[in-house]
Design a protein around this motif. Sequence first.
Motif, mmCIF file in Angstrom:
data_model
loop_
_atom_site.group_PDB
_atom_site.id
_atom_site.type_symbol
_atom_site.label_atom_id
_atom_site.label_comp_id
_atom_site.label_asym_id
_atom_site.label_seq_id
_atom_site.Cartn_x
_atom_site.Cartn_y
_atom_site.Cartn_z
ATOM 1 N N SER A 334 -57.852 -15.161 -33.104
ATOM 2 C CA SER A 334 -56.898 -15.722 -32.370
ATOM 3 C C SER A 334 -55.535 -15.961 -33.154
ATOM 4 O O SER A 334 -54.240 -15.867 -32.822
ATOM 5 C CB SER A 334 -57.276 -17.200 -31.980
ATOM 6 O OG SER A 334 -57.565 -18.013 -33.013
ATOM 7 N N THR A 337 -53.817 -12.547 -32.907
ATOM 8 C CA THR A 337 -53.129 -12.425 -31.741
ATOM 9 C C THR A 337 -51.721 -13.271 -31.555
ATOM 10 O O THR A 337 -50.861 -12.883 -31.129
ATOM 11 C CB THR A 337 -54.089 -12.639 -30.659
ATOM 12 O OG1 THR A 337 -55.186 -12.010 -30.563
ATOM 13 C CG2 THR A 337 -53.608 -12.711 -29.304
ATOM 14 N N ALA A 338 -51.987 -14.474 -31.823
ATOM 15 C CA ALA A 338 -50.690 -15.322 -32.052
ATOM 16 C C ALA A 338 -49.562 -14.850 -32.762
ATOM 17 O O ALA A 338 -48.524 -14.938 -32.239
ATOM 18 C CB ALA A 338 -51.289 -16.821 -32.415
ATOM 19 N N LEU A 340 -49.011 -11.483 -33.337
ATOM 20 C CA LEU A 340 -48.551 -10.508 -32.944
ATOM 21 C C LEU A 340 -47.649 -10.470 -31.653
ATOM 22 O O LEU A 340 -46.927 -9.725 -31.311
ATOM 23 C CB LEU A 340 -49.651 -9.536 -32.711
ATOM 24 C CG LEU A 340 -50.482 -8.969 -33.939
ATOM 25 C CD1 LEU A 340 -51.725 -8.143 -33.357
ATOM 26 C CD2 LEU A 340 -49.584 -7.866 -34.488
ATOM 27 N N GLU A 341 -48.121 -11.775 -30.985
ATOM 28 C CA GLU A 341 -47.144 -12.154 -30.060
ATOM 29 C C GLU A 341 -45.781 -12.851 -29.896
ATOM 30 O O GLU A 341 -45.150 -13.136 -29.248
ATOM 31 C CB GLU A 341 -48.143 -12.928 -28.994
ATOM 32 C CG GLU A 341 -49.379 -12.129 -28.327
ATOM 33 C CD GLU A 341 -50.355 -12.859 -27.662
ATOM 34 O OE1 GLU A 341 -50.169 -14.281 -27.541
ATOM 35 O OE2 GLU A 341 -51.230 -12.492 -26.969
ATOM 36 N N MET A 342 -45.583 -13.107 -31.359
ATOM 37 C CA MET A 342 -44.452 -13.759 -31.653
ATOM 38 C C MET A 342 -43.120 -12.712 -31.501
ATOM 39 O O MET A 342 -43.171 -11.973 -32.216
ATOM 40 C CB MET A 342 -44.226 -14.323 -32.970
ATOM 41 C CG MET A 342 -45.262 -15.451 -33.285
ATOM 42 S SD MET A 342 -45.414 -16.130 -34.818
ATOM 43 C CE MET A 342 -43.655 -16.865 -34.952
ATOM 44 N N ASP A 343 -42.232 -13.093 -30.409
ATOM 45 C CA ASP A 343 -41.176 -12.033 -30.401
ATOM 46 C C ASP A 343 -40.262 -11.911 -31.631
ATOM 47 O O ASP A 343 -39.764 -10.784 -31.537
ATOM 48 C CB ASP A 343 -40.162 -12.761 -29.066
ATOM 49 C CG ASP A 343 -40.942 -12.532 -27.930
ATOM 50 O OD1 ASP A 343 -41.965 -12.099 -27.616
ATOM 51 O OD2 ASP A 343 -40.787 -13.676 -26.916
ATOM 52 N N GLU A 350 -51.232 -4.530 -35.724
ATOM 53 C CA GLU A 350 -52.522 -5.328 -36.444
ATOM 54 C C GLU A 350 -52.021 -5.976 -37.612
ATOM 55 O O GLU A 350 -50.872 -5.608 -38.194
ATOM 56 C CB GLU A 350 -53.721 -4.747 -36.813
ATOM 57 C CG GLU A 350 -53.502 -3.505 -37.553
ATOM 58 C CD GLU A 350 -54.674 -2.790 -37.832
ATOM 59 O OE1 GLU A 350 -54.886 -1.936 -38.948
ATOM 60 O OE2 GLU A 350 -55.675 -2.880 -37.124
#
Length: 697
Positions: A334, A337-338, A340-343, A350
């Motif tokens: 988690s 994922t958090a 990697l999703e930060m713009d 990875e």
Amino acid sequence: MSRQLDSLFDPSSLAIVGASPDSWYSSRITDNLLSYGYNGDVYLVNPNREEAWERPCYDSVSDLPEVVDLVVVVVPREHVVDVVRESGEVGVPAALVITTGFSEADEHGAELEADLEATAAEYDISVAGPNCIGLANAQAGTVLTGLCSREPEPGNIGLASQSGALSFATFYENAADEDTHFSHVISTGNEVDQSLADYVEYMAADPDVDVICTYIEGVTEPRRFIEVARETVATGTPVLAVKVGSSDVAQAAAESHTGSLTGNDAAWDAAFGQAGIERVPDIPDLTTRAQAHAAFDPPDSRRVCVASTSGGLATLLADLAEERGLELPSLDDSTETALLEMDDLLTFGELHNPVDIRAAGAEVLTEVADVLFADDNFDAYVFGIGLSMVDEDADAIADRLLELGEMTDDPVIFLWTGRKEPDELDDPQPYERVRAEYPLYYEPTKSIDALASLVNFDEARDRLVGRPPFELDEANGSDLPSDTTLTWSQATTLLDDYGLDLPATRSASSSEEAARYASQIGTPVVMKVDSPDIAHRNQVGAVRVGVESPSAAQRAYEEIVANVFEHDPEATIEGVLVQEMVESGVEALVGASQDPNLGPVVTLGSGGTQVEALQDTTHLIAPFGKGDAYGALKRTDIPARFEHEFGPDASLDSLANLVTKVGSLVASRRDVAELDLNPVMVRPERSVCVDAFVRTD
């Protein structure tokens, strides 16, 4: 504590004896004391002046209007003892002797120092020095040194230094440059009365002191110092040490400088390890690691997350962390994922630990940190910023680091590399704002060493809690012959008394007896000469291994005796030992000697005929427990060799027991100057002392 030192570090009144505007050092001490916020009563003693610093000068300590807590002695060496004696007679409890020219100078100085020591004892006056630069207690506003160019700010780091100039001109000034502040600084001088151990003990009892730093050239009370430090660490205060004198040249310099002996460096390493003292290589390491201890409680584990704006820096930090035994667990799914999703974070595909957040990550440091702090896999963090420390961008980074530091109670180490000096110097610089609140490191190694120091202290403290005092029984009664090498019979009687495992042995005085004993013990046997004149039997052909029959034993006896007399026609032969041939195992060496400073030292390592070539040894200061013995074993190649020979589940308990018993032996039998059990044949079921060399004082 031998005597209360509050009067030294926190006097409500004091007198400077020898105060004079015309004296370079005494004038600087007086100037600093009056300028840096001391609130107590200050008296000046100088029979040659009526007044100075707009204050009256008194002729002597006896003429003062009150009995002061402390006299600061800055008079020629010929007058020091008289001043301290007079102070003791009127009831002054403490004296700080700045004056030089004692045992470090010449024979007459040594005589004066002996008189000073006797005077301190006679009048029960606590004496710091002589030959010291002075002290500072920033918590109380007491600054009694001439080498302090600015008023100390109160901190939580204690420092006791056996180098006067280093204590203030280097330790204090360099630390102040980095917004690192001390609670106490003491230059110990020649330690005629109060010693390094006393100062460590005093500071350890002060709740304002979070960590104690020491600079050591030689210790006047080695065993007591080690015990005081052990108790300090066990009760929650780290002790860090720079110990000089590991080379012959350094030893000579220390002796001429302080008149003290440095002792065997390997023995000091052993003592430090057992006491939980962290030995550091250099002065900057002392202060940078102390910064971390003053700022953070130790983490709950060795699990560390490293994040950096530079992939190369992240990898370097990870390597340094693993080299120091720190663990870098993987990111939780988690967490990855958090991130990697930060713009605003330029990541691809990875992320791992160490986390490469790239330069763009500096813009979202607090957001990145918030995600990492929520990951339960980590108990400490390192943030590496590989960007300039100046200009507007750096100002924004500083704001984020300061905010980040408030987001967690876990230790957070900031490493900031890059340019530090702008074209136009503003005050303060961005990085200076950060270091005013948190430890800030500029070198990768220093940052990871600081974090490892926190972790290692926590483990040392846990290991030491409940350990018995590090004390020696000084009783030395003995029935052993003095100043000699013991025969096998004498040595085995001693070893038997301490429960050491020995092979079945008979001493033959003729070849016929050798044959008979070989038959009784059961062949094959080992045969060796028993002679106080032959220390190394193999070198003179005085050992036979695998003697297969009584007749072979008879021939071996004659050959051994002939070889001994060829080597030394005057040699005394007590007999030829016929010995049970112990089943093969891992060969170990267990030895002991008496260090002139630290007392009995046990040496442990790989044994056999290649001891010198293997250089696989470690040391323990006796007495010690079985846990210490196991810890020492892990520092050698023995466990790996033992596992290879007997498998991963085989126990080294018998060897740990034997090592502990040897520690008890040399701690209680101080007349045993040297002990060499080599080889000790180690198997899971037993560890047998196949050979023994014992020399007495």
